[in-house]
Design an enzyme around this catalytic site. Structure first.
Site, mmCIF file in Angstrom:
data_model
loop_
_atom_site.group_PDB
_atom_site.id
_atom_site.type_symbol
_atom_site.label_atom_id
_atom_site.label_comp_id
_atom_site.label_asym_id
_atom_site.label_seq_id
_atom_site.Cartn_x
_atom_site.Cartn_y
_atom_site.Cartn_z
ATOM 1 C CG ASP A 71 -0.308 -0.560 2.478
ATOM 2 O OD1 ASP A 71 0.925 -0.586 2.548
ATOM 3 O OD2 ASP A 71 -1.043 -0.961 3.391
ATOM 4 C CG ASN A 140 -8.898 -1.532 11.871
ATOM 5 O OD1 ASN A 140 -7.986 -2.242 11.427
ATOM 6 N ND2 ASN A 140 -9.286 -0.417 11.274
ATOM 7 C CG HIS A 142 -5.886 -2.354 8.778
ATOM 8 N ND1 HIS A 142 -5.952 -1.036 9.172
ATOM 9 C CD2 HIS A 142 -4.585 -2.701 8.945
ATOM 10 C CE1 HIS A 142 -4.771 -0.615 9.536
ATOM 11 N NE2 HIS A 142 -3.920 -1.603 9.419
ATOM 12 C CD GLU A 147 -8.569 1.013 7.703
ATOM 13 O OE1 GLU A 147 -8.545 0.052 8.504
ATOM 14 O OE2 GLU A 147 -7.857 2.022 7.864
HETATM 15 C C1 F6R Z 1 1.431 -1.888 6.148
HETATM 16 C C2 F6R Z 1 0.057 -2.323 6.227
HETATM 17 C C3 F6R Z 1 -0.738 -2.382 7.474
HETATM 18 C C4 F6R Z 1 0.067 -2.749 8.716
HETATM 19 C C5 F6R Z 1 -0.813 -2.684 9.951
HETATM 20 C C6 F6R Z 1 -0.039 -2.964 11.211
HETATM 21 O O1 F6R Z 1 1.892 -1.920 4.803
HETATM 22 O O2 F6R Z 1 -0.449 -2.613 5.203
HETATM 23 O O3 F6R Z 1 -1.768 -3.329 7.326
HETATM 24 O O4 F6R Z 1 0.620 -4.018 8.558
HETATM 25 O O5 F6R Z 1 -1.372 -1.409 10.056
HETATM 26 O O6 F6R Z 1 0.855 -1.906 11.433
HETATM 27 P P1 F6R Z 1 1.993 -2.050 12.523
HETATM 28 O O7 F6R Z 1 2.862 -3.157 12.079
HETATM 29 O O8 F6R Z 1 2.723 -0.723 12.484
HETATM 30 O O9 F6R Z 1 1.304 -2.311 13.815
#
Ligand code: F6R
Length: 263
Positions: A71, A140, A142, A147
């Site tokens: 992303d 959450n 995702h 989301e």
């Molecule tokens: C990152 C991504 C997100 C993260 C998620 C967890 O490219 O796509 O899904 O993997 O937000 O973030 P962290 O690892 O910072 O807790």
């Protein structure tokens, strides 16, 4: 889904890095470069560092590996330190010694974002598809920036970040209002196309999402629960992230008694 519970974050990193190294080795043995799906965020950082260690120790050449990021924020300059172009370069491309020309990140600056997302899908297909997709999970539920209530069949597309995700990610910026409102992300359908999926999670803040992903109903309310549909998904978590799993003892029992011939 294979669930591997280890003691701490360092063990998550080492086990995940070994999984990835195994894919790189087996692609090399088949005379082709591995195609890795890579995530940003804090969860996979230890994994990238551990993989760099393995590569150094074994002289595993990663320079031919292809990588596709999950992303990107919309509207952040690529030079902005928190753009995922910059983050992937700093945390993945450089430490692993990947060739920057082989590392792809969705374009969050394109005049036509939908067209750019379609091109990204085409680029993944032209690379032969992703061998292993590394994932983190949001509190959450995702994955990527899909989301809650994202279509479980979604493809790469622009999305609006959930307010909670902007709050969670504000730690990387000077203030909340600097966190972009929009992003482009691989879809859940795109992620499920990877031949292997590997999700890492550490800490109690992920325990609820981890339990919903593994044991909850398959539901767009927990996008990561879509991994229940993946034929080769592995989740590597520490004890804190595993704390809310009902069948925790069973997963540990399975790891001690792998069925014959299992992966
Ligand atoms: C990152 C991504 C997100 C993260 C998620 C967890 O490219 O796509 O899904 O993997 O937000 O973030 P962290 O690892 O910072 O807790």
């Amino acid at each position: 889904m294979r669930v591997i519970i280890v003691e701490n974050a360092a063990q998550v990193a080492n086990a995940a890095a070994e999984h990835i190294a195994q894919v790189v080795r087996s692609c090399a043995a088949a005379d082709r470069a591995a195609v890795l799906g890579v995530a940003t965020g804090s969860s996979p950082i230890g994994t990238y560092n551990a993989l760099a260690e393995i590569a150094r120790a074994e002289q595993l050449d990663l320079s031919e590996v292809r990588a596709f990021a999950l992303d990107e924020y919309v509207g952040l300059d690529r030079e902005h330190p928190e753009s995922y172009h910059a983050v992937i370069h700093r945390t993945v491309t450089e430490p692993l010694g990947l060739n920057p020309a082989h590392v792809h990140v969705p374009d969050g600056l394109a005049a036509d974002l939908y067209e750019a997302c379609q091109s990204y899908e085409t680029a993944i297909t032209n690379a032969g598809g992703v061998d292993l997709q590394l994932l983190g999970i949001g509190a959450n539920g995702h994955i990527g920036f899909n989301e809650p209530t994202s279509s479980l069949a979604s493809r790469t597309r622009p999305k609006t970040l959930a307010p909670q995700t902007r709050v969670d990610n504000a730690r990387f910026f000077d203030s909340l209002d600097q966190v972009p409102v929009h992003c482009v992300t691989q879809g859940i359908g795109t992620i499920l196309d990877a031949r292997k999926a590997l999700l890492v999670a550490q800490g109690e803040s992920k325990a609820e999402a981890v339990a919903a992903m593994i044991e909850g109903p398959l539901s767009s309310m927990c996008p990561a629960s879509a991994l229940q549909l993946h034929p080769d998904a592995t989740v590597i978590i520490d004890r804190e992230a595993a704390a809310m799993l009902t069948l925790r003892d069973y997963y540990e029992h399975i790891e001690l008694h792998q069925p014959h011939g299992s992966k």
